[in-house]
Design an enzyme around this catalytic site. Structure first.
Site, mmCIF file in Angstrom:
data_model
loop_
_atom_site.group_PDB
_atom_site.id
_atom_site.type_symbol
_atom_site.label_atom_id
_atom_site.label_comp_id
_atom_site.label_asym_id
_atom_site.label_seq_id
_atom_site.Cartn_x
_atom_site.Cartn_y
_atom_site.Cartn_z
ATOM 1 N N TYR A 50 0.835 -1.213 0.000
ATOM 2 C CA TYR A 50 0.000 0.000 0.000
ATOM 3 C C TYR A 50 0.871 1.265 0.000
ATOM 4 O O TYR A 50 0.365 2.358 -0.221
ATOM 5 C CB TYR A 50 -0.945 0.039 1.209
ATOM 6 C CG TYR A 50 -1.911 -1.123 1.342
ATOM 7 C CD1 TYR A 50 -2.112 -2.031 0.313
ATOM 8 C CD2 TYR A 50 -2.644 -1.305 2.521
ATOM 9 C CE1 TYR A 50 -2.992 -3.095 0.452
ATOM 10 C CE2 TYR A 50 -3.527 -2.362 2.664
ATOM 11 C CZ TYR A 50 -3.687 -3.256 1.630
ATOM 12 O OH TYR A 50 -4.569 -4.308 1.789
ATOM 13 N N HIS A 108 0.660 -11.836 2.054
ATOM 14 C CA HIS A 108 -0.439 -11.101 1.409
ATOM 15 C C HIS A 108 -1.260 -11.960 0.440
ATOM 16 O O HIS A 108 -2.487 -11.872 0.404
ATOM 17 C CB HIS A 108 0.142 -9.877 0.685
ATOM 18 C CG HIS A 108 -0.819 -8.751 0.518
ATOM 19 N ND1 HIS A 108 -0.471 -7.430 0.664
ATOM 20 C CD2 HIS A 108 -2.141 -8.735 0.219
ATOM 21 C CE1 HIS A 108 -1.517 -6.665 0.455
ATOM 22 N NE2 HIS A 108 -2.556 -7.428 0.183
HETATM 23 P P1 NAD Z 1 -14.381 -1.636 1.286
HETATM 24 O O1 NAD Z 1 -15.358 -2.703 0.973
HETATM 25 O O2 NAD Z 1 -14.083 -1.273 2.691
HETATM 26 O O3 NAD Z 1 -14.863 -0.388 0.445
HETATM 27 C C1 NAD Z 1 -14.275 0.867 0.606
HETATM 28 C C2 NAD Z 1 -15.099 1.866 -0.201
HETATM 29 O O4 NAD Z 1 -16.461 1.807 0.243
HETATM 30 C C3 NAD Z 1 -14.637 3.294 0.064
HETATM 31 O O5 NAD Z 1 -13.631 3.673 -0.835
HETATM 32 C C4 NAD Z 1 -15.905 4.065 -0.118
HETATM 33 O O6 NAD Z 1 -16.057 4.380 -1.484
HETATM 34 C C5 NAD Z 1 -16.993 3.099 0.278
HETATM 35 N N1 NAD Z 1 -17.531 3.376 1.632
HETATM 36 C C6 NAD Z 1 -16.884 3.234 2.824
HETATM 37 N N2 NAD Z 1 -17.697 3.528 3.846
HETATM 38 C C7 NAD Z 1 -18.885 3.862 3.288
HETATM 39 C C8 NAD Z 1 -20.132 4.262 3.831
HETATM 40 N N3 NAD Z 1 -20.326 4.381 5.134
HETATM 41 N N4 NAD Z 1 -21.143 4.519 2.967
HETATM 42 C C9 NAD Z 1 -20.972 4.392 1.641
HETATM 43 N N5 NAD Z 1 -19.825 4.013 1.071
HETATM 44 C C10 NAD Z 1 -18.787 3.746 1.894
HETATM 45 O O7 NAD Z 1 -13.036 -2.034 0.491
HETATM 46 P P2 NAD Z 1 -11.501 -2.095 0.799
HETATM 47 O O8 NAD Z 1 -10.945 -0.797 1.235
HETATM 48 O O9 NAD Z 1 -10.879 -2.705 -0.387
HETATM 49 O O10 NAD Z 1 -11.402 -3.157 1.999
HETATM 50 C C11 NAD Z 1 -11.179 -2.795 3.352
HETATM 51 C C12 NAD Z 1 -9.759 -3.082 3.739
HETATM 52 O O11 NAD Z 1 -9.440 -4.452 3.495
HETATM 53 C C13 NAD Z 1 -8.698 -2.348 2.919
HETATM 54 O O12 NAD Z 1 -8.612 -0.978 3.221
HETATM 55 C C14 NAD Z 1 -7.475 -3.158 3.258
HETATM 56 O O13 NAD Z 1 -7.014 -2.826 4.549
HETATM 57 C C15 NAD Z 1 -8.060 -4.564 3.217
HETATM 58 N N6 NAD Z 1 -7.868 -5.207 1.890
HETATM 59 C C16 NAD Z 1 -7.058 -6.299 1.838
HETATM 60 C C17 NAD Z 1 -6.848 -6.954 0.632
HETATM 61 C C18 NAD Z 1 -5.964 -8.160 0.604
HETATM 62 O O14 NAD Z 1 -5.627 -8.651 -0.484
HETATM 63 N N7 NAD Z 1 -5.563 -8.682 1.749
HETATM 64 C C19 NAD Z 1 -7.456 -6.505 -0.548
HETATM 65 C C20 NAD Z 1 -8.275 -5.386 -0.472
HETATM 66 C C21 NAD Z 1 -8.493 -4.757 0.750
#
Ligand code: NAD
Length: 278
Positions: A50, A108
Site C-alpha cells: 500500500y 499477502h
Molecule cells: P471496502 O469494501 O471497505 O470499500 C471501501 C469503499 O467503500 C470506500 O472507498 C468508499 O467508497 C466506500 N464506503 C466506505 N464507507 C462507506 C459508507 N459508510 N457509505 C458508503 N460508502 C462507503 O473495500 P476495501 O478498502 O478494499 O477493503 C477494506 C480493507 O481491506 C482495505 O482498506 C485493506 O485494509 C483490506 N484489503 C485487503 C486486501 C488483501 O488482499 N488482503 C485486498 C483489499 C483490501
C-alpha cells in the site's frame, strides 16, 4: 464505545472492527489514520504494497495512544516470499511504521505460480519467534494453500484475510477456518463500492427497520457472522458512521436474508482470484 475483541490462536486479542488503508495515497495516510484514531478505531490494517506504512506510523506516533492499546497489521508482498527476503521485508515495514513489533503479520497472497508461500510461512514463524510480530496469519489463501502450509510446518495461521462480503462469502474457506480455529478477516467488506450491496432489498430493509445506513447494516452482518472487519474511507463522517454499529443487532431473519445474497457462482467477487495474483 467498546469494540468487541476476538482471542486469536496466539492468545492475543484483536479488535473485531478496525480501519483499512488500501488505496489511501501515501500523502493522505497520516491524516486518514489520525482521523480514524480520533473516531475511536484502534486496529489499523495496512500492507507493504500500500506504500503508506510511513503515514500510518506518523499518525500512530503523533496520537500519543499507548502502543498496547493499538493493533497494527501489515503484510509481506509477493515478490519477497523467497529465501530470507521476508526477514528483510519485516525489518523495512517496522522501520517505516516506527514500531518495534506489529500485532499481526500476514503473507499477502499465496502467489502459487512462484511457489514460495510455504517458505514465506516458515519465515513468518521465525519472525514471530523473534518478537517482530505478536501473531501471524495469511491472506487470500484458499483451502489448498491453508492445508499445505499447516501440513508442511505444523503451524496454523491466526487469521485468513480474504475477500468477503454478502455477495461473495467463500463458504469453503470460512468452514475450514471454523474447523481449525482460524478467524476470518473480511476484505472489501462493503464490496469496495463495486457491487451494489446497499441497493439490495435485504440490506435496505434492515437499514430502514433499525434506522441505520446500509453500510452500517453490512458491517453489522460481518460482526454477527464472527468476521473481523476493517472498512475503509478517507471521509471522517463515514469513518464515524462505520464505527457506529454497536447500538443495534440484526435479527436472525435479517441475517438469513443477507446470507442469501451470494449468487454462489462466484460472480459476486469484486477483486482478484488468488490463482491469478503472482
Ligand atoms: P471496502 O469494501 O471497505 O470499500 C471501501 C469503499 O467503500 C470506500 O472507498 C468508499 O467508497 C466506500 N464506503 C466506505 N464507507 C462507506 C459508507 N459508510 N457509505 C458508503 N460508502 C462507503 O473495500 P476495501 O478498502 O478494499 O477493503 C477494506 C480493507 O481491506 C482495505 O482498506 C485493506 O485494509 C483490506 N484489503 C485487503 C486486501 C488483501 O488482499 N488482503 C485486498 C483489499 C483490501
Amino acid at each position: 464505545m467498546t469494540v468487541p475483541t476476538i482471542t486469536l490462536n496466539s492468545g492475543f486479542e484483536i479488535p473485531q472492527l478496525g480501519f483499512g488503508v488500501f488505496l489511501v495515497p501515501p500523502a493522505e495516510a497520516e491524516k486518514a489514520v489520525s482521523e480514524a484514531l480520533e473516531a475511536g478505531y484502534r486496529h489499523i490494517d495496512t500492507a507493504a504494497i500500500y506504500r503508506n506504512e510511513e503515514g500510518v506510523g506518523a499518525a500512530i506516533a503523533k496520537s500519543g495512544i499507548p502502543r498496547d492499546e493499538l493493533f497494527i497489521t501489515t503484510k509481506l508482498w509477493n515478490d519477497r516470499q523467497g529465501g530470507d527476503e521476508p526477514r528483510a521485508a519485516i525489518a523495512e515495514s517496522l522501520d517505516k511504521l516506527g514500531l518495534e513489533h506489529v500485532d499481526l503479520y500476514l503473507t499477502h497472497w499465496p502467489a502459487p505460480a512462484n511457489d514460495h508461500y510455504v517458505n514465506a510461512w516458515q519465515k513468518l514463524i521465525e519472525i514471530r519467534d523473534a518478537g517482530q510480530t505478536k501473531s501471524i496469519g495469511v491472506s487470500n489463501h484458499l483451502v489448498e494453500h491453508l492445508e499445505r502450509i499447516v501440513a508442511e510446518t505444523g503451524v496454523t495461521p491466526a487469521v485468513d484475510q480474504i475477500e468477503l462480503h454478502p455477495a461473495y462469502q467463500q463458504r469453503d474457506v470460512t468452514q475450514w477456518a471454523a474447523d481449525h480455529g482460524v478467524f476470518i478477516e473480511s476484505w472489501g467488506p462493503l464490496g469496495q463500492g463495486k457491487y451494489d450491496l446497499f441497493g439490495e432489498k435485504a440490506v435496505a430493509d434492515a437499514a430502514a427497520a433499525h434506522g441505520k445506513s446500509p453500510a452500517q447494516v453490512v458491517i453489522r452482518w460481518h460482526l454477527e457472522k464472527g468476521f473481523i472487519v476493517f472498512p475503509k474511507s478517507v471521509k471522517a463522517a463515514r469513518m464515524a458512521e462505520n464505527f457506529d454499529v454497536f447500538d443495534f443487532e440484526l435479527t436472525d431473519a435479517e441475517v438469513a436474508a443477507i446470507d442469501a445474497l451470494d449468487p454462489l457462482d462466484g460472480s459476486g467477487r469484486v477483486g482478484s482470484h488468488p490463482a491469478e495474483v503472482n
